[in-house]
Write a protein that holds these residues in place. Structure first.
Motif, mmCIF file in Angstrom:
data_model
loop_
_atom_site.group_PDB
_atom_site.id
_atom_site.type_symbol
_atom_site.label_atom_id
_atom_site.label_comp_id
_atom_site.label_asym_id
_atom_site.label_seq_id
_atom_site.Cartn_x
_atom_site.Cartn_y
_atom_site.Cartn_z
ATOM 1 N N GLY B 60 0.815 -1.218 0.000
ATOM 2 C CA GLY B 60 0.000 0.000 0.000
ATOM 3 C C GLY B 60 0.843 1.259 0.000
ATOM 4 N N ARG B 61 2.156 1.089 0.095
ATOM 5 C CA ARG B 61 3.046 2.257 0.059
ATOM 6 C C ARG B 61 3.622 2.427 -1.348
ATOM 7 N NH1 ARG B 61 4.207 -0.086 5.022
ATOM 8 N NH2 ARG B 61 5.902 -1.307 4.115
ATOM 9 N N GLY B 62 3.801 3.674 -1.714
ATOM 10 C CA GLY B 62 4.365 3.953 -3.020
ATOM 11 C C GLY B 62 4.713 5.421 -3.131
ATOM 12 N N THR B 63 5.088 5.831 -4.346
ATOM 13 C CA THR B 63 5.394 7.250 -4.576
ATOM 14 C C THR B 63 4.668 7.723 -5.826
ATOM 15 O OG1 THR B 63 7.369 6.614 -5.818
ATOM 16 C CG2 THR B 63 7.683 7.191 -3.504
ATOM 17 N N VAL B 64 4.404 9.010 -5.873
ATOM 18 C CA VAL B 64 3.724 9.609 -7.027
ATOM 19 C C VAL B 64 4.704 9.664 -8.197
ATOM 20 C CG1 VAL B 64 2.674 11.709 -7.941
ATOM 21 C CG2 VAL B 64 2.139 10.941 -5.611
ATOM 22 N N TRP B 65 4.315 9.075 -9.330
ATOM 23 C CA TRP B 65 5.163 9.100 -10.531
ATOM 24 C C TRP B 65 4.742 10.226 -11.469
ATOM 25 C CZ3 TRP B 65 4.704 7.181 -15.874
ATOM 26 C CH2 TRP B 65 5.959 7.082 -16.520
ATOM 27 N N SER B 66 3.431 10.476 -11.511
ATOM 28 C CA SER B 66 2.937 11.660 -12.203
ATOM 29 C C SER B 66 1.567 12.010 -11.641
ATOM 30 C CB SER B 66 2.871 11.459 -13.713
ATOM 31 O OG SER B 66 2.701 12.714 -14.354
ATOM 32 N N HIS B 67 1.115 13.226 -11.937
ATOM 33 C CA HIS B 67 -0.152 13.672 -11.364
ATOM 34 C C HIS B 67 -0.780 14.735 -12.245
ATOM 35 C CE1 HIS B 67 1.741 17.474 -10.064
ATOM 36 N NE2 HIS B 67 2.803 16.725 -9.830
ATOM 37 N N SER B 68 -2.107 14.841 -12.138
ATOM 38 C CA SER B 68 -2.846 15.922 -12.798
ATOM 39 C C SER B 68 -4.076 16.240 -11.956
ATOM 40 C CB SER B 68 -3.283 15.497 -14.204
ATOM 41 O OG SER B 68 -4.090 16.509 -14.793
ATOM 42 N N VAL B 69 -4.253 17.514 -11.678
ATOM 43 C CA VAL B 69 -5.485 17.930 -11.013
ATOM 44 C C VAL B 69 -6.486 18.285 -12.106
ATOM 45 C CG1 VAL B 69 -6.553 19.558 -9.416
ATOM 46 C CG2 VAL B 69 -4.196 18.790 -9.032
ATOM 47 N N VAL B 70 -7.621 17.610 -12.082
ATOM 48 C CA VAL B 70 -8.633 17.810 -13.116
ATOM 49 C C VAL B 70 -9.642 18.825 -12.608
ATOM 50 C CG1 VAL B 70 -10.343 16.672 -14.575
ATOM 51 C CG2 VAL B 70 -8.279 15.430 -13.855
ATOM 52 N N HIS B 71 -9.828 19.886 -13.381
ATOM 53 C CA HIS B 71 -10.658 21.004 -12.937
ATOM 54 C C HIS B 71 -12.038 21.023 -13.548
ATOM 55 C CE1 HIS B 71 -7.395 23.133 -10.781
ATOM 56 N NE2 HIS B 71 -6.623 22.509 -11.651
ATOM 57 N N GLU B 72 -12.262 20.235 -14.578
ATOM 58 C CA GLU B 72 -13.586 20.204 -15.195
ATOM 59 C C GLU B 72 -13.981 18.764 -15.464
ATOM 60 O OE1 GLU B 72 -14.384 22.634 -18.538
ATOM 61 O OE2 GLU B 72 -13.359 24.368 -17.682
ATOM 62 N N PRO B 73 -15.253 18.462 -15.377
ATOM 63 C CA PRO B 73 -15.692 17.117 -15.755
ATOM 64 C C PRO B 73 -15.397 16.890 -17.234
ATOM 65 C CG PRO B 73 -17.450 18.334 -14.649
ATOM 66 C CD PRO B 73 -16.371 19.325 -14.976
ATOM 67 N N LEU B 74 -14.668 15.844 -17.543
ATOM 68 C CA LEU B 74 -14.301 15.541 -18.920
ATOM 69 C C LEU B 74 -14.918 14.203 -19.294
ATOM 70 C CD1 LEU B 74 -10.554 16.520 -18.543
ATOM 71 C CD2 LEU B 74 -12.271 17.787 -19.820
ATOM 72 N N ASP B 75 -15.432 14.121 -20.500
ATOM 73 C CA ASP B 75 -16.105 12.896 -20.928
ATOM 74 C C ASP B 75 -17.207 12.506 -19.951
ATOM 75 O OD1 ASP B 75 -15.005 12.410 -23.330
ATOM 76 O OD2 ASP B 75 -13.848 10.642 -22.756
ATOM 77 N N GLY B 76 -17.794 13.495 -19.291
ATOM 78 C CA GLY B 76 -18.926 13.232 -18.427
ATOM 79 C C GLY B 76 -18.602 12.621 -17.076
ATOM 80 N N TRP B 77 -17.312 12.640 -16.660
ATOM 81 C CA TRP B 77 -16.955 12.004 -15.390
ATOM 82 C C TRP B 77 -15.934 12.832 -14.688
ATOM 83 C CZ3 TRP B 77 -13.516 10.685 -11.897
ATOM 84 C CH2 TRP B 77 -13.833 9.669 -10.987
ATOM 85 N N PRO B 78 -15.870 12.889 -13.399
ATOM 86 C CA PRO B 78 -17.001 12.623 -12.518
ATOM 87 C C PRO B 78 -17.701 13.931 -12.260
ATOM 88 C CG PRO B 78 -15.064 12.944 -11.192
ATOM 89 C CD PRO B 78 -14.679 13.245 -12.628
ATOM 90 N N SER B 79 -18.647 13.946 -11.348
ATOM 91 C CA SER B 79 -19.411 15.167 -11.133
ATOM 92 C C SER B 79 -18.662 16.150 -10.241
ATOM 93 C CB SER B 79 -20.768 14.824 -10.535
ATOM 94 O OG SER B 79 -20.596 13.948 -9.446
ATOM 95 N N GLU B 80 -17.773 15.637 -9.409
ATOM 96 C CA GLU B 80 -17.121 16.513 -8.443
ATOM 97 C C GLU B 80 -15.719 16.890 -8.893
ATOM 98 O OE1 GLU B 80 -17.271 14.803 -4.487
ATOM 99 O OE2 GLU B 80 -19.189 13.870 -4.993
ATOM 100 N N VAL B 81 -15.491 18.179 -9.077
ATOM 101 C CA VAL B 81 -14.161 18.671 -9.386
ATOM 102 C C VAL B 81 -13.790 19.723 -8.352
ATOM 103 C CG1 VAL B 81 -14.208 18.190 -11.852
ATOM 104 C CG2 VAL B 81 -15.147 20.337 -11.011
#
Lengths: 385, 136
Positions: B60-81
């Protein structure tokens, strides 16, 4: 060129629009017929048909269906379902089929664009048990998100900036302004790019391609036959393909891509170097992809793509004009076929206001699988020996 | 992050993974022939092509290799941004696409340590998500 020397002798492109009342089937037919006529051929001259699976209307047996609708009975058909990799892959498969003696005049047809059409929904049913199950539940399957993860790796590795991504968007927009068949023709500045809203960081709205409807097609035949046809012949000097991963979990790196292996093979086949290339039509779903591809092709050193795209170097009049039709970013996302038709148009010197002066050579890229699969074409209007 | 319209389909290749998550455990396949871990699940090992494997519980331990904060629902998913998508390199050496839970959007960095935070959702779907761990 390995195998039978081949050439692209016909191109067709429908109107590109945000929305269309036409179905992907009708658009595909219009482009196919336009390409056949452009070559000065008749439908009955076509003995090979290859299609690109459209996202708007995916269907099995697409190439037999297209053949039937065109009223022809070809000796060779094939459906390519490599999404954005398909356009160059269609040409590669056409050359392979001709070299193998299976056929001699091949229609490569791409229809429908990347936008649900008004008379048919996008074919989005229940999820398959493929890669989507490990992307969709996390909101990661939308292309801006999955590609953003790669853009972030490039920024982390090399200090690439959002402004440098923006230089790609600005170049494509400038070129689209010279293309009557482009969707986005309003002037765009780097400031416009920087003030556009974040969608999936580091991507802003103007880092992303424009969904559109439209279709394109090309005709491939032997270089020998091409010399007797209507248009100036554009020969396929090199082809290279590389598939290094299909899903992000198996990517060893995202600051580089399958473009590297594909380009190495294509340049080796063509006997050319990046310095001998006059323009690049590069698959550009997102700005950062162009930058990575330029590096992987050897137009600049790895990590220097950000600096390379600045200062107008990739604009018309610059060192290496990129996406002279506006690309997916500003012409609109037709699936990548327009990169092929534009390269041919340029090498025929039929690109009017946006003509690259004295153009002799072009590279075309097509890719899919989040940078994991890439196909390169090197085209020339000179004779390949 | 409770929208499961895009819930995964379970099949014989993957059901052990999703069942383990319902118990709060992230199971990954370990090849019985060459000991390579693999994710997403596959009937055979990509390294040696043997099919024999066991499901082992990831630390369950690991490190972040890449990341993106999604600010808008894209392709209809998900509802919460906004929400954060990450690729995590697990201690076992495999990568997994996931989300960061809770309000850690601003703090996410490549190389940041993370720990598993399984999300139990509607319709019996549990997802392997992560939270930023203390750097120490």
């Amino acid at each position: 060129m390995t195998g039978t020397p081949c050439a692209i002798v016909g191109i067709g492109e429908t109107e590109v629009a945000r929305r269309s009342d036409l179905t992907s089937v009708e658009l595909g037919l219009k482009a196919a017929i336009a390409a056949i006529r452009d070559a000065g051929l008749r439908n009955s001259d076509i003995d090979g048909v290859i299609t690109q699976q459209t996202r708007a209307n995916p269907q099995a047996n697409a190439s037999p269906l297209l053949s039937q609708r065109l009223g022809i009975q070809p000796a060779y058909v094939n459906d390519i379902s490599l999404s954005g990799g398909a356009p160059s892959a269609m040409v590669a498969n056409a050359v392979a089929a001709i070299s193998a003696g299976l056929c001699s005049v091949v229609l490569c047809a791409s229809g429908g664009g990347d936008q649900p059409l008004s008379r048919e929904g996008r074919g989005r049913g229940r999820l398959s048990t493929g890669w989507e199950d490990f992307m969709n539940p996390f909101g990661a399957a939308a292309a801006p998100v999955s590609y953003a993860l790669g853009a972030r790796r490039h920024m982390h590795a090399y200090g690439t900036t959002s402004e440098q991504f923006g230089a790609v968007a600005v170049a494509c927009r400038k070129h689209a302004q010279l293309n009557a068949n482009a969707v986005m023709r309003k002037p765009m500045t780097l400031e416009d790019h920087q003030s556009s809203r974040l969608l999936a960081d580091p991507y802003r709205l103007l880092d992303c391609c424009v969904p559109a409807t439209g279709a394109g097609a090309v005709i491939v035949t032997t270089a020998e036959r091409a010399r007797d046809l209507k248009q100036r012949s554009v020969e396929v000097a090199g082809i290279g393909q590389s598939s290094i991963f299909a899903t992000l979990e198996h990517a060893q790196a995202l600051e580089t891509s399958a473009a590297r292996g594909a380009a190495e093979r294509a340049f080796a086949m063509a006997g050319l170097t990046p310095a001998e290339i006059d323009m690049a039509q590069l698959y550009d779903p997102f700005t950062s992809v162009v930058l990575v591809t330029l590096e992987d092709y050897g137009f600049c050193a790895k990590g220097e793509g950000g600096a390379f795209v600045e200062g107008g170097r990739i604009e018309l009049g610059g060192q290496l004009p990129v996406n002279t039709h506006g690309g997916l970013l500003s012409q609109g996302h037709l699936g990548g076929i327009a990169h092929v038709t534009e390269a041919v148009r340029q090498l025929r010197h039929q690109a009017d206001e946006r003509q690259v002066a004295k153009a002799r050579t072009a590279v075309v890229s097509s890719q899919c699988a989040q940078l994991g699969m890439h196909v390169s074409l090197i085209l020339t209007n000179e004779r390949v020996h | 992050m409770s929208d499961f319209r895009f819930a995964p389909i379970e099949n014989p290749d993957t059901e052990a993974l999703w069942a383990g998550l319902r118990d709060g455990r992230l199971l990954i396949q370990k090849c019985s022939a060459c000991n390579a871990h693999r994710h997403p699940p596959s009937p055979i090992c990509h390294r040696c092509n043997e099919g024999e494997h066991e499901w082992v519980e990831a630390s369950g331990r690991g490190t972040v290799w890449s990341h993106s904060v999604v600010h808008e629902p894209l392709d209809g998913w998900p509802s919460e941004v906004p929400y954060t998508v990450v690729i995590v390199t697990l201690e076992e050496g495999v990568k997994i696409v996931s989300n960061l839970v809770e309000g850690s959007h601003e703090a996410v960095r490549i190389g940041a340590p993370v720990e598993l935070a399984v999300t139990q959702g509607a319709a019996g779907v549990a997802l392997p998500r992560f939270r930023l761990a203390d750097a120490g």
